[in-house]
Scaffold this active site. Sequence first.
Site, short mmCIF file in Angstrom:
data_model
loop_
_atom_site.label_atom_id
_atom_site.label_comp_id
_atom_site.label_asym_id
_atom_site.label_seq_id
_atom_site.Cartn_x
_atom_site.Cartn_y
_atom_site.Cartn_z
N ARG A 125 0.82 -1.22 0.00
CA ARG A 125 0.00 0.00 0.00
C ARG A 125 0.86 1.27 0.00
O ARG A 125 0.41 2.31 -0.47
CB ARG A 125 -0.96 -0.01 1.19
CG ARG A 125 -2.13 -0.93 0.93
CD ARG A 125 -3.20 -0.85 1.98
NE ARG A 125 -4.38 -1.58 1.52
CZ ARG A 125 -5.34 -2.01 2.32
NH1 ARG A 125 -5.27 -1.80 3.61
NH2 ARG A 125 -6.38 -2.66 1.82
N LYS A 172 -16.85 -16.19 5.63
CA LYS A 172 -18.28 -15.94 5.83
C LYS A 172 -19.03 -15.63 4.55
O LYS A 172 -18.60 -14.78 3.77
CB LYS A 172 -18.44 -14.72 6.73
CG LYS A 172 -18.03 -14.93 8.15
CD LYS A 172 -18.46 -13.72 8.91
CE LYS A 172 -17.83 -13.62 10.26
NZ LYS A 172 -17.79 -12.22 10.68
N GLY A 227 -7.49 -8.82 1.25
CA GLY A 227 -6.27 -8.85 2.05
C GLY A 227 -5.69 -10.25 2.21
O GLY A 227 -4.51 -10.47 1.98
N GLY A 270 -12.60 -4.69 0.96
CA GLY A 270 -14.03 -4.35 0.88
C GLY A 270 -14.37 -3.52 -0.35
O GLY A 270 -15.38 -3.76 -1.01
P1 ADP Z 1 -10.11 -11.87 1.88
O1 ADP Z 1 -9.44 -11.05 2.96
O2 ADP Z 1 -9.13 -12.34 0.85
O3 ADP Z 1 -11.34 -11.21 1.30
P2 ADP Z 1 -11.64 -13.37 3.82
O4 ADP Z 1 -11.28 -12.37 4.88
O5 ADP Z 1 -13.04 -13.39 3.34
O6 ADP Z 1 -10.63 -13.23 2.58
O7 ADP Z 1 -11.35 -14.84 4.35
C1 ADP Z 1 -10.12 -15.24 4.87
C2 ADP Z 1 -10.28 -16.01 6.14
O8 ADP Z 1 -11.07 -17.16 5.93
C3 ADP Z 1 -8.93 -16.50 6.67
O9 ADP Z 1 -8.74 -15.99 7.97
C4 ADP Z 1 -9.07 -18.01 6.66
O10 ADP Z 1 -8.43 -18.63 7.77
C5 ADP Z 1 -10.56 -18.18 6.76
N1 ADP Z 1 -11.00 -19.52 6.32
C6 ADP Z 1 -10.97 -20.04 5.08
N2 ADP Z 1 -11.43 -21.30 5.08
C7 ADP Z 1 -11.73 -21.62 6.36
C8 ADP Z 1 -12.27 -22.77 7.01
N3 ADP Z 1 -12.56 -23.89 6.33
N4 ADP Z 1 -12.48 -22.71 8.35
C9 ADP Z 1 -12.17 -21.59 9.04
N5 ADP Z 1 -11.69 -20.47 8.49
C10 ADP Z 1 -11.47 -20.48 7.16
MG MG Z 2 -9.83 -10.82 5.04
#
Ligand code: ADP
Ligand code: MG
Length: 395
Positions: free
Chosen positions: A34, A196, A352, A375
């Site tokens: 960044r 989520k 991220g 986001g």
């Molecule tokens: P990004 O930041 O790339 O948008 P997210 O924040 O939506 O991604 O998701 C990342 C998180 O999801 C990580 O902390 C990862 O550990 C968690 N995660 C992925 N798969 C699982 C799982 N099966 N059980 C628990 N946590 C998970």
């Molecule tokens: Mg994330």
Amino acid sequence: MKNLINISLKEKIILLRVDLNVPVLDGKIIDKSRIEAIRLTVKKLQEWQNKVFLISHFGRPKGKIKKEYSLKFICPTLKKTLDLDKIFFIENLEEEEIKKISNKMSSSEVCLLENIRFYPEEEKNNLNFAKKISKNFDVFVNEAFSASHRNHASIVGLPKFLPSYAGYNLIEEIKNINIFMNSSKQPNLAIIGGSKISTKINLLYHLIEKCDVISIGGAMANTFLSAMGINVGLSLHEKDLKKTAFSILEKAKKVNCKILLPLDLVCANNLQDKINIKQCNINNIPANQMALDIGGKTIKEISSYITKSKAVLWNGPLGAFEYTPFDKSSIKIAKVIKRISKSGISTIAGGGDTISVIKMAKAQDGFSYISLAGGAFLEWLEGKSSPGVDALKKN
Ligand code: ADP
Ligand code: MG
């Protein structure tokens, strides 16, 4: 939208909104992307003999002055990464203080202001606050695409009171995401993971209309599996969103978008467990375990779809990648994308945690574009308007 590409600003006092909300572990900055992203804009503003004041948020101090969220620690890294001879720092946004430093600064010098989220007015988008700050400056430049989905004073308030421009990186982000979304390269594939569904419902609904195939992994997939009546044991999933998961699957059928859910999973007792790790089909998830990554068959299936695609979008790790060996599928998929990218397909990623996993796999050069926004990247992909960009357009 006015931007720095078609104008040059000379000898002004400039307030430059950047995103210095960098990841920090044990006091160390673990990713400087960044900061690197604002380099061009800062350099140009310096070349044009402006005094440059950087303003950013850092973490969530919730409108209170909290030492652990001070931005002062970032000054040495800014100085080095932006190749500055010197950097000034101001601990508050008082008019007198800004004037004093501004008078001390020669043209082309740079000053960082303290965390804007120390002021409750920032997140409330208090316009009097924005107006008061604006009095110290001639021009506002927004170089923080990753914060532009927020209705905050330093994003949407300041352009109401100052001539405002988009920085080079903000323009780059929008251009590249739009190129990907508007390209008609087919078949296209979206790989969506993360923890989520609730944070990505709108994204999924939107992508279903745009994509031929969507592969869902990570903990998100658990909610879908559970909605289909599969026992997911202790896996992280959102019970209240079973209906939503169903309606996403229904809509996908209607518009002919193929949804790939995991075929197999890697389960363990908990995130730290290294002993009881089991690979199982989705119908055999042990009741006392949690699914923490997608399994080998699923990795193969996704890889074969990547190979058949002309465009691939990725957001969200497919497993709990922070804990080995649950990083396996995400690393493998990043490497497959890197390999396939050489055949000229378009690939884009953002988020991220997704960026972290791509870096772990050393697969950055496999992507046509990696957005530094989380986001804001998702909301732009959803086709939502961006408050920060709209504020610049209206200026
Ligand atoms: P990004 O930041 O790339 O948008 P997210 O924040 O939506 O991604 O998701 C990342 C998180 O999801 C990580 O902390 C990862 O550990 C968690 N995660 C992925 N798969 C699982 C799982 N099966 N059980 C628990 N946590 C998970
Ligand atoms: Mg994330």
